[in-house]
Write a protein that holds these residues in place. Structure first.
Motif, PDB file in Angstrom:
ATOM      1  N   LEU A 110     -38.343  66.634  99.289  1.00 39.69           N
ATOM      2  CA  LEU A 110     -37.862  68.004  99.189  1.00 39.69           C
ATOM      3  C   LEU A 110     -37.367  68.458 100.554  1.00 39.69           C
ATOM      4  O   LEU A 110     -36.463  69.272 100.681  1.00 39.69           O
ATOM      5  N   ASN A 150     -27.085  83.493  98.290  1.00 37.13           N
ATOM      6  CA  ASN A 150     -27.919  84.356  97.453  1.00 37.13           C
ATOM      7  C   ASN A 150     -28.302  85.650  98.166  1.00 37.13           C
ATOM      8  O   ASN A 150     -28.679  86.626  97.521  1.00 37.13           O
ATOM      9  N   ASN A 151     -28.204  85.648  99.502  1.00 37.17           N
ATOM     10  CA  ASN A 151     -28.475  86.863 100.256  1.00 37.17           C
ATOM     11  C   ASN A 151     -27.209  87.683 100.518  1.00 37.17           C
ATOM     12  O   ASN A 151     -27.251  88.652 101.267  1.00 37.17           O
ATOM     13  N   PRO A 155     -28.699  68.641  99.210  1.00 37.18           N
ATOM     14  CA  PRO A 155     -29.587  69.550  98.460  1.00 37.18           C
ATOM     15  C   PRO A 155     -30.580  70.301  99.341  1.00 37.18           C
ATOM     16  O   PRO A 155     -31.194  71.256  98.908  1.00 37.18           O
ATOM     17  N   MET A 156     -30.753  69.850 100.588  1.00 31.83           N
ATOM     18  CA  MET A 156     -31.684  70.531 101.486  1.00 31.83           C
ATOM     19  C   MET A 156     -30.987  71.592 102.336  1.00 31.83           C
ATOM     20  O   MET A 156     -31.619  72.251 103.145  1.00 31.83           O
ATOM     21  N   ARG A 165     -24.753  88.064  95.565  1.00 40.51           N
ATOM     22  CA  ARG A 165     -23.862  86.899  95.663  1.00 40.51           C
ATOM     23  C   ARG A 165     -22.394  87.284  95.548  1.00 40.51           C
ATOM     24  O   ARG A 165     -22.047  88.224  94.844  1.00 40.51           O
ATOM     25  N   PRO A 211     -27.371  77.854  99.967  1.00 37.93           N
ATOM     26  CA  PRO A 211     -27.679  78.754  98.850  1.00 37.93           C
ATOM     27  C   PRO A 211     -28.458  79.991  99.282  1.00 37.93           C
ATOM     28  O   PRO A 211     -28.326  81.044  98.664  1.00 37.93           O
ATOM     29  N   ILE A 212     -29.259  79.855 100.329  1.00 31.90           N
ATOM     30  CA  ILE A 212     -30.012  81.020 100.798  1.00 31.90           C
ATOM     31  C   ILE A 212     -29.040  82.063 101.339  1.00 31.90           C
ATOM     32  O   ILE A 212     -29.160  83.252 101.037  1.00 31.90           O
ATOM     33  N   LEU A 271     -35.516  71.206  94.580  1.00 32.34           N
ATOM     34  CA  LEU A 271     -34.387  71.577  95.433  1.00 32.34           C
ATOM     35  C   LEU A 271     -33.355  72.362  94.628  1.00 32.34           C
ATOM     36  O   LEU A 271     -32.329  72.778  95.152  1.00 32.34           O
ATOM     37  N   GLY A 272     -33.622  72.545  93.348  1.00 33.35           N
ATOM     38  CA  GLY A 272     -32.661  73.214  92.482  1.00 33.35           C
ATOM     39  C   GLY A 272     -32.475  74.682  92.797  1.00 33.35           C
ATOM     40  O   GLY A 272     -33.272  75.297  93.497  1.00 33.35           O
ATOM     41  N   ASP A 273     -31.430  75.240  92.233  1.00 26.63           N
ATOM     42  CA  ASP A 273     -31.093  76.642  92.444  1.00 26.63           C
ATOM     43  C   ASP A 273     -30.657  77.180  91.085  1.00 26.63           C
ATOM     44  O   ASP A 273     -29.538  76.938  90.641  1.00 26.63           O
ATOM     45  N   GLY A 274     -31.596  77.826  90.403  1.00 23.16           N
ATOM     46  CA  GLY A 274     -31.276  78.308  89.060  1.00 23.16           C
ATOM     47  C   GLY A 274     -31.523  77.258  87.980  1.00 23.16           C
ATOM     48  O   GLY A 274     -31.224  77.475  86.816  1.00 23.16           O
ATOM     49  N   THR A 275     -32.074  76.120  88.353  1.00 22.52           N
ATOM     50  CA  THR A 275     -32.418  75.087  87.369  1.00 22.52           C
ATOM     51  C   THR A 275     -33.737  75.465  86.677  1.00 22.52           C
ATOM     52  O   THR A 275     -34.430  76.378  87.119  1.00 22.52           O
ATOM     53  N   VAL A 290     -26.465  78.398  88.860  1.00 27.11           N
ATOM     54  CA  VAL A 290     -25.853  79.701  89.116  1.00 27.11           C
ATOM     55  C   VAL A 290     -24.555  79.613  89.893  1.00 27.11           C
ATOM     56  O   VAL A 290     -23.779  80.551  89.923  1.00 27.11           O
ATOM     57  N   THR A 291     -24.308  78.480  90.536  1.00 29.63           N
ATOM     58  CA  THR A 291     -23.120  78.390  91.374  1.00 29.63           C
ATOM     59  C   THR A 291     -22.127  77.375  90.807  1.00 29.63           C
ATOM     60  O   THR A 291     -22.508  76.277  90.463  1.00 29.63           O
ATOM     61  N   VAL A 320     -37.518  80.480  98.593  1.00 26.42           N
ATOM     62  CA  VAL A 320     -36.666  80.989  99.679  1.00 26.42           C
ATOM     63  C   VAL A 320     -35.229  81.258  99.239  1.00 26.42           C
ATOM     64  O   VAL A 320     -34.480  81.910  99.953  1.00 26.42           O
ATOM     65  N   LYS A 321     -34.851  80.754  98.070  1.00 30.16           N
ATOM     66  CA  LYS A 321     -33.485  81.006  97.584  1.00 30.16           C
ATOM     67  C   LYS A 321     -33.386  82.299  96.791  1.00 30.16           C
ATOM     68  O   LYS A 321     -32.323  82.624  96.278  1.00 30.16           O
ATOM     69  N   HIS A 322     -34.500  83.025  96.661  1.00 33.38           N
ATOM     70  CA  HIS A 322     -34.544  84.221  95.808  1.00 33.38           C
ATOM     71  C   HIS A 322     -34.936  85.459  96.610  1.00 33.38           C
ATOM     72  O   HIS A 322     -36.116  85.822  96.640  1.00 33.38           O
ATOM     73  N   PRO A 323     -33.964  86.091  97.250  1.00 35.80           N
ATOM     74  CA  PRO A 323     -34.312  87.207  98.146  1.00 35.80           C
ATOM     75  C   PRO A 323     -35.122  88.309  97.470  1.00 35.80           C
ATOM     76  O   PRO A 323     -36.078  88.814  98.061  1.00 35.80           O
ATOM     77  N   SER A 349     -27.466  73.313  90.816  1.00 32.36           N
ATOM     78  CA  SER A 349     -27.546  74.750  90.628  1.00 32.36           C
ATOM     79  C   SER A 349     -26.892  75.152  89.334  1.00 32.36           C
ATOM     80  O   SER A 349     -25.817  74.707  88.983  1.00 32.36           O
TER      81      SER A 349
END
Lengths: 540, 540
Positions: B442, A456-457, A447-448, A29, A452-453, B386-390, A493-494, B414-417, A491
């Motif tokens: 979702l 995060n990549n 949120p969809m 990131r 973030p993908i 739909l969270g990211d790091g939640t 993390v962000t 899919v948000k976690h490579p 999130s």
């Protein structure tokens, strides 16, 4: 790693921390292991708290019966503007993806158009309360001698379809039963934007919706394609961008029409003059900023030469030569940071021709540039689709092979694990347009969104407004807000630091020359610091 | 790779083919470099053509004014059932993620419930046309001596709230102005399912929607928690699954309630007896299939012991011991492929406790299993968010550390490579529930689902129905259809062969013992071949 290896919970927690730090903290990131000042940390915390509160979404608002943070942009827009978070103006850096002919708000365009006696309007049928939303206005300037004196109102039952009426008169004579002049304004503006209801209707087929989207361009294009309006239009675009915290723009101009209308009402003004007017206006705008000692707020503007992906190869040859000629004829535009630095072919990818159709000729275009000693690389629209292996999706591959500097959109990139790696290594940035993606049904709510993908990549991204006149997301604050809303409420993390990196990356991945880029980034950094301080001050 | 390296187009095309074959053909995908028979290739082509035609979506249907292929499942459901594609019954393999108490269609449940004189119903207020959709029915069996003889109708204005009325009488006496018995059925069924209108409304806050989702469980749970209904319920679940081409099920049973009602109307039937009834019913069902020489159509059923993520640690201890005791008491269930092979904690992750809260105790649970010589690994819900790091998103990490065999959902993976790489290496499968994801917001329509990202990254996935009684996606045909629809109409790379791999993977990643797994896969393979042949026959 099976659970059986854990003989005690301490060991589990140790492994968990290691797993999470190697995965969840996400070394790829942009905001990983970056310096964060004490003030930034404080501001970040405050902004997160503000988002977590989201109390504004829990209460009723006029015209928005059941608000919620993830609701559609067009419906929630009026609430967004009243939030504290919205009102913290952070410096956005560059706006790298906006189609100039859809950047100025419809009310303003209509206002300046009404000052032009040359402008006329017509419609395909007489109006009534029943057909008002189905009939589109068409605009055109006329030479003085062709001005119509007709007193017919568009709303007269005996209005003969397609008869041109002076814009001013058409407004004044609009049937009071249909709202009179205000009704006229409402009708014209509705045809140039997507309404909340249109944006929210999930019933209609995608094609019907794309028709509405195309219609907004057809209608609104009629006004700025007239040099007096064009000049004011450009000025307003620059003014509003800077007002919103944007310090640099790279805008696509659609050169599909070969001429625009001049003050004399003749459709004879060539591309060369479009650019000269752009250049003059930019000069005036910069002089104005300088006189206010605000020159650091704006670095400049560059143009990406665009035409539509519906042309054939013979037509492309004309545009290629046109683009080279313009670049040669207007060398001073380069020195002044105004240049069509790049080339793109635009339009809805799912409906128009794929890049592979143009590929051979685009390569020839690059060869030809070398022969004549100019350099106009590509910044190509690619992957603005929900498809997987479809032509619009495969455009990503051709864009890369054609040497694109960035992806216009790149929305479908997340489906290509290996290509993502290539893009990360090459530093190919995605011009992400969150609100555009939502309204054009690529993602139905923030949120969809796949952003973030990408983040995060470790793929460089920046936020863009695309067609703000149509979507009503002028400037970049709305797109930053939508992402903050999503990122900060969903999130852990962000946060603000990620937004900082997105803003900085917009300048880093601009086409500015290294020295200009340096100046742009350091001016942005100063403003960022101030903005962080103002958030911290607010918490005191 | 800059465009400048291409001196001619032949070179470009060569490079393009190489780039696309190394990226777009996606060596990680399950359908990459697999054997495809001539018949399969033919069937694949035909099914793709069928999907491309989508003529059924271009015309009006009763009750569905503007259909389009990507429309919401609940709205388009009635059209789906009439399509040719829907009617090609392909063998689905195993159903690995379905909550038993939400697997049988509401009409059937009500029908069998009406045959039970012990069942009573009450509501919180007298009914009227105005409040009908807001008042929920509550069901309960009673001992013979407590049967009410009351002739009060629920719809009487003098109905005293919360008064129990015999189910049959309540139906018969339902006010004719509210539809009489048919109106009663409509009211009860509406409370047990999500209607198209409820599914489509995008206005209400997510929380309001989650309330409706929870309500459907509260209402419908009242009926199968009565042994005579329970037995028929299980039979119908198995029957309908096999009817739909499912040859194996691993179903989560929610053991949160410690007792269900017996035939005597007493709430005293312990978990042990729930399982015995399950086992007897399964045996009867298998005998019935055998008598029809259809035993190859069904391998068996296994149970995943589940309770809710709202319990505290003390309560968890009770369930842990209960789970172990049941496993010890009913060893024959294992031999017969009926076993609560695994353990899960279920419920809406965004609202309930995170796995880390239970982690230490779940490790202790595994230790305890070793001490007593049983093995009940975890198959945990994780990442249905739909969270990211939640917290709900971080559940993915705890699930892995706890040794989960599969992810229930894994939607946010899919948000976690990096975690995706771990899961690919470990072969952790995602139990993907497409229609559930759509209805629970979702993903708002199939083309937006992240499934292609998982597939293109080589992660094992299988399609599941989750709560088909609530979502009306009984069996797996609807979920396969929704994915085909999306995959075949929007993707050039995914077709029938990918569906084949998804179906096969459901058996490969089941908890069946190696020899049973082999038998299941080879039986499935035979049926697959037949199904392909029937598609090819159709094209002749």
């Amino acid at each position: 790693m099976s659970s059986t290896q854990f003989t005690d919970f301490a060991r589990y927690k140790e492994q968990r921390a290691a797993l999470i730090s190697s995965n969840l903290n996400r070394s790829l990131r942009p905001d990983h292991s970056v310096t964060v000042s004490a003030a930034e940390a404080k501001a970040d915390k405050f902004v997160r708290e503000l988002r977590a509160a989201i109390s504004i979404w829990g209460t009723e608002h006029e015209g928005v019966p059941i608000p919620f943070p993830g609701m559609q942009f067009l419906t929630g827009r009026s609430i967004i503007s009243t939030t504290k978070l919205f009102n913290f103006l952070i410096p956005k850096g560059g706006l790298l993806h906006a189609h100039l002919e859809a950047t100025v708000n419809a009310e303003y365009v209509l206002k300046i158009a009404l000052e032009q006696p040359a402008l006329h309007v017509r419609s395909t049928a007489p109006h009534s309360a029943l057909n008002l939303s189905k009939i589109l206005p068409q605009f055109s300037p006329f030479p003085r001698k062709m001005f119509t004196d007709s007193d017919t109102a568009l709303t007269d039952t005996f209005y003969s379809p397609d008869t041109w009426v002076s814009l001013k008169k058409a407004r004044a004579s609009f049937d009071p039963a249909l709202g009179g002049p205000a009704g006229f304004d409402k009708w014209v503006i509705a045809a140039m934007v997507i309404s909340p209801a249109e944006g929210q209707s999930i019933g209609p087929a995608i094609n019907l919706f794309e028709e509405k989207f195309t219609d907004t361009f057809t209608v609104s294009n009629g006004l700025p394609r007239f040099t007096p309006v064009w000049k004011q239009y450009i000025y307003e675009f620059l003014r509003a961008s800077v007002e919103d915290g944007v310090s640099y723009v790279e805008t696509r101009i659609n050169f599909y029409s070969k001429y625009m209308f001049g003050e004399d009402g003749q459709e004879k003004v060539p591309h060369h003059d479009w650019l000269k007017i752009f250049d003059e206006t930019l000069g005036e705008f910069k002089a104005e900023l300088k006189s206010q000692e605000r020159e650091d707020e704006f670095i400049g503007a560059r143009i990406i030469y665009s035409t539509l992906r519906l042309i054939d190869l013979e037509e492309l040859e004309w545009y290629r030569e046109d683009c080279i000629t313009l670049k040669q004829e207007l060398p001073h535009l380069i020195a002044d940071s105004t240049s069509f630095r790049c080339f793109d072919l635009v339009g809805p990818e799912n409906m128009l021709k794929p890049l592979i159709y143009y590929a051979e000729d685009l390569l020839r275009f690059r060869e030809r540039q070398k022969e004549v000693g100019v350099d106009i690389p590509f910044i190509l629209h690619a992957g603005e689709t929900l498809g997987d292996g479809t032509e619009a999706d495969v455009n990503l591959y051709d864009a890369i092979l054609l040497g694109t500097l960035r992806f216009g959109h790149g929305f479908s990139l997340v489906k290509h694990p290996k290509l993502m790696k290539t893009c990360r290594e090459k530093g190919i940035l995605n011009e992400v347009c969150p609100i555009s993606n939502e309204i054009l049904r690529l993602t139905s709510s923030m949120p969809m969104h796949p952003l973030p993908i990408l983040i995060n990549n470790g793929l460089p991204v920046t936020l863009c407004s695309d067609d703000p006149a149509v979507f009503r997301n002028m400037g970049l604050t709305f797109d930053f807000y939508q992402i903050s809303l999503r990122v900060l409420s969903r999130s852990e993390v962000t946060g603000l630091i990620a937004l900082r990196e997105l803003a900085r990356d917009s300048l880093k991945h601009s086409t500015l020359e290294p020295s200009e880029k340096q100046r742009a980034i350091s001016a942005w950094r100063k403003r960022w610091k101030k903005s962080v301080e103002s958030i911290v001050d607010f918490t005191k």
